[in-house]
Design a protein around this motif. Structure first.
Motif, short mmCIF file in Angstrom:
data_model
loop_
_atom_site.label_atom_id
_atom_site.label_comp_id
_atom_site.label_asym_id
_atom_site.label_seq_id
_atom_site.Cartn_x
_atom_site.Cartn_y
_atom_site.Cartn_z
N GLY A 86 0.80 -1.22 0.00
CA GLY A 86 0.00 0.00 0.00
C GLY A 86 0.84 1.27 0.00
N GLU B 31 -11.32 -6.72 2.63
CA GLU B 31 -11.03 -5.26 2.61
C GLU B 31 -9.84 -4.90 3.49
OE1 GLU B 31 -14.98 -6.33 1.85
OE2 GLU B 31 -14.04 -6.40 3.81
N PHE C 176 -3.76 -6.65 -1.93
CA PHE C 176 -4.40 -7.07 -3.19
C PHE C 176 -4.01 -8.48 -3.63
CE2 PHE C 176 -0.87 -7.15 -6.17
CZ PHE C 176 0.11 -6.44 -5.49
N ARG D 46 -8.72 -5.96 -8.08
CA ARG D 46 -8.41 -5.44 -6.74
C ARG D 46 -7.45 -4.26 -6.81
NH1 ARG D 46 -7.32 -9.39 -2.18
NH2 ARG D 46 -7.88 -7.50 -1.01
N GLU E 15 -9.63 -1.37 -7.77
CA GLU E 15 -10.40 -0.90 -6.60
C GLU E 15 -9.59 0.03 -5.73
OE1 GLU E 15 -11.61 -4.21 -4.09
OE2 GLU E 15 -12.78 -4.97 -5.79
N GLN E 16 -8.30 -0.32 -5.58
CA GLN E 16 -7.44 0.49 -4.72
C GLN E 16 -6.82 1.64 -5.49
OE1 GLN E 16 -4.72 -2.32 -2.81
NE2 GLN E 16 -6.42 -3.55 -2.09
N GLN E 17 -7.31 1.86 -6.71
CA GLN E 17 -6.85 2.95 -7.57
C GLN E 17 -5.34 2.96 -7.76
OE1 GLN E 17 -8.85 6.27 -5.77
NE2 GLN E 17 -10.81 5.52 -6.50
N VAL E 18 -4.80 1.76 -7.95
CA VAL E 18 -3.37 1.63 -8.22
C VAL E 18 -3.20 1.49 -9.73
CG1 VAL E 18 -1.34 0.19 -7.85
CG2 VAL E 18 -3.04 0.44 -6.03
#
Ligand code: NSS
Length: 432
Positions: free
Chosen positions: A167, A326, A330, A372, A375-378
């Motif tokens: 992260g 959550e 990922f 995933r 979703e985590q905007q990576v």
């Protein structure tokens, strides 16, 4: 007379009449006129040296009178039984030679924590710090021996990276020529890649986390022992963890009894650290916490306080499995039997110490991983090489990361994780 002896050898095998030589540092001294008692320290222990005027040349006696704490010295003499001396023997000097004098030592009894940390380069000579470093070396030796016996290859992943494994929040960013790069948070993704050649791999590297919170269990630079195993599921992964941790602790039990006693830990508690460790699901843990009156809902990650509450009374480590998807990274495999959760396990040390390992079975479905990350905007671009690992001959696999200082803190019963590393790096400090 052969070369120099170590203090431990003298105390364990007293040489009788024969003259011996030792060298080391002055630990403390006191003198009364014609006699000086100096306690000498080397890497193996302490011994009392008795320096009597007339038994050695006068200039050497004067050097002994003036020897300050942490001066380095060479001493020649004979060993005699003396119940009042530490270790039960004293060395009567026939020669006392000052090698490196020392100005008054800045560390005396009852110093503030800040002064000790400012003088860390000198404080690591203390007996407690010395003991902790020896226990760390034994833990790592125990790990390496076990890994070698169990078919793991040690490999060397990079520290500069362009991916976040754990992260973005705790990434240390740096300028890498004309690009941006990060200091590694975990070698995991590289170990996953190397696993395709070697099947069972491990690395011991520093990992970096820009942890802004001041806690007793976070460093910004810590030593990370990470494993990756082909053809292993989450259950197999936990078996490897409990065997490895037990092998590490039992090496300490064998080699470091004295140090463990000096640190105030009962060795019997360490002897009990053998498989099987406990296993509970996250959901069960939440119920248990709620039963203790702690206000926590399903879906929240466990923090230090919750971990303390559930491990305070334990005597062996506990795996907590199946965290909500959550809460976790990922790359963890969604559990088909309970799709709200992932096939993972955190290993919590007993007596309230809490998390020492984070591990999981890895997601092998490339579409789930991409979803995933999205979703985590990576941005997926930097992860293309990692996604290739799922494209080219993907296999079920698992792995984990063990925080060496977290384990050491527990094994040595240390209040604060900074004492598990000689030069701690925390949000407040990168000096000395
Ligand atoms: O973030 S972890 O839980 N997991 C990983 O980094 C995985 N990528 C490891 C893997 O599967 N190869 O960190 C793993 C362990 C954690 O349980 C702690 O024991 C330790 O690393 N850890 C730390 N120790 C000291 N200080 C800090 N800040 C820290 N962060 C993690």
């Amino acid at each position: 007379m052969a070369g120099f002896s170590h203090v431990r050898d003298l105390l364990e095998n007293p040489p009788g009449e024969e003259e011996v030589q030792v060298r080391g540092w002055v630990y403390r001294t006191r003198s009364s006129g014609k006699i000086v008692f100096a306690v000498l320290r080397d890497s193996t222990g302490i011994v009392q040296v008795t320096i009597k005027k007339g038994n050695l040349p006068d200039p050497e006696f004067e050097q002994a009178v003036g020897a300050t704490i942490e001066s380095s010295v060479e001493v020649r003499g004979t060993v005699h039984k003396d119940d009042r001396a530490p270790g039960g023997y004293e060395l009567r000097a026939k020669s006392f030679i000052l090698i490196g004098p020392a100005p008054p030592f800045p560390i005396t009894e009852y110093q503030s924590e800040e002064l000790l940390l400012d003088n860390r380069h000198l404080w690591i000579r203390s007996r407690e710090q010395t003991a902790v470093m020896k226990v760390k070396a034994s833990l790592l030796m125990g790990a390496r021996n076990w890994l070698d016996e169990n078919g793991f290859f040690e490999v060397t992943p990079p520290i500069f990276t362009q991916n976040a494994c754990e992260g973005g929040v705790t990434l240390f960013k740096l300028k890498y020529f004309d690009r941006e790069a990060y200091l590694s948070q975990s070698a995991q993704m590289y170990l996953e890649a190397i696993m395709f050649s070697l099947e069972r791999v491990y690395a011991l590297t520093p990992s970096f986390r820009a942890e802004k919170s001041r806690t007793t269990r976070h460093l910004t630079e810590f030593w990370h022992l990470e494993l990756e195993e082909a053809w292993v599921d989450n259950i197999g992964n936990m078996k490897i963890q409990e065997e490895l941790v037990s092998a590490m602790v039992q090496e300490v039990v064998r080699d470091r009894k004295e140090e463990i006693a000096l640190l105030g830990r009962d060795i019997e508690q360490l002897k009990a650290i053998v498989p099987p460790f406990k296993r509970v699901t996250y959901s069960h843990m939440i119920e248990r916490l709620q039963g203790k009156g702690i206000d926590i809902a399903w879906g929240c990650d466990l923090g230090a306080a919750e971990e303390r509450a559930v491990t305070q009374e334990e005597t062996i480590p506990t795996f907590v499995t199946n965290f909500p998807i959550e809460c976790k990274a990922f790359y963890m495999k969604q559990d088909p039997d309970d799709p709200r959760t992932v096939k993972c396990a955190d290993l919590l040390a007993p007596e309230g110490y809490g998390e020492i390992i984070g591990g999981s079975e890895r997601e092998t479905d490339i579409d789930i991983i991409m979803a995933r990350l999205a979703e985590q905007q990576v941005p997926v671009d930097a992860y293309q090489w990692y996604l290739d690992l799922r494209r080219y001959g993907s296999v079920p696999h698992s792995g984990f990361g063990l925080g060496v200082e977290r384990v050491l803190r527990w094994v040595c019963k240390l209040e604060h994780i900074r004492d598990a590393v000689p030069f701690p790096r925390t949000v407040a400090r990168a000096y000395p």
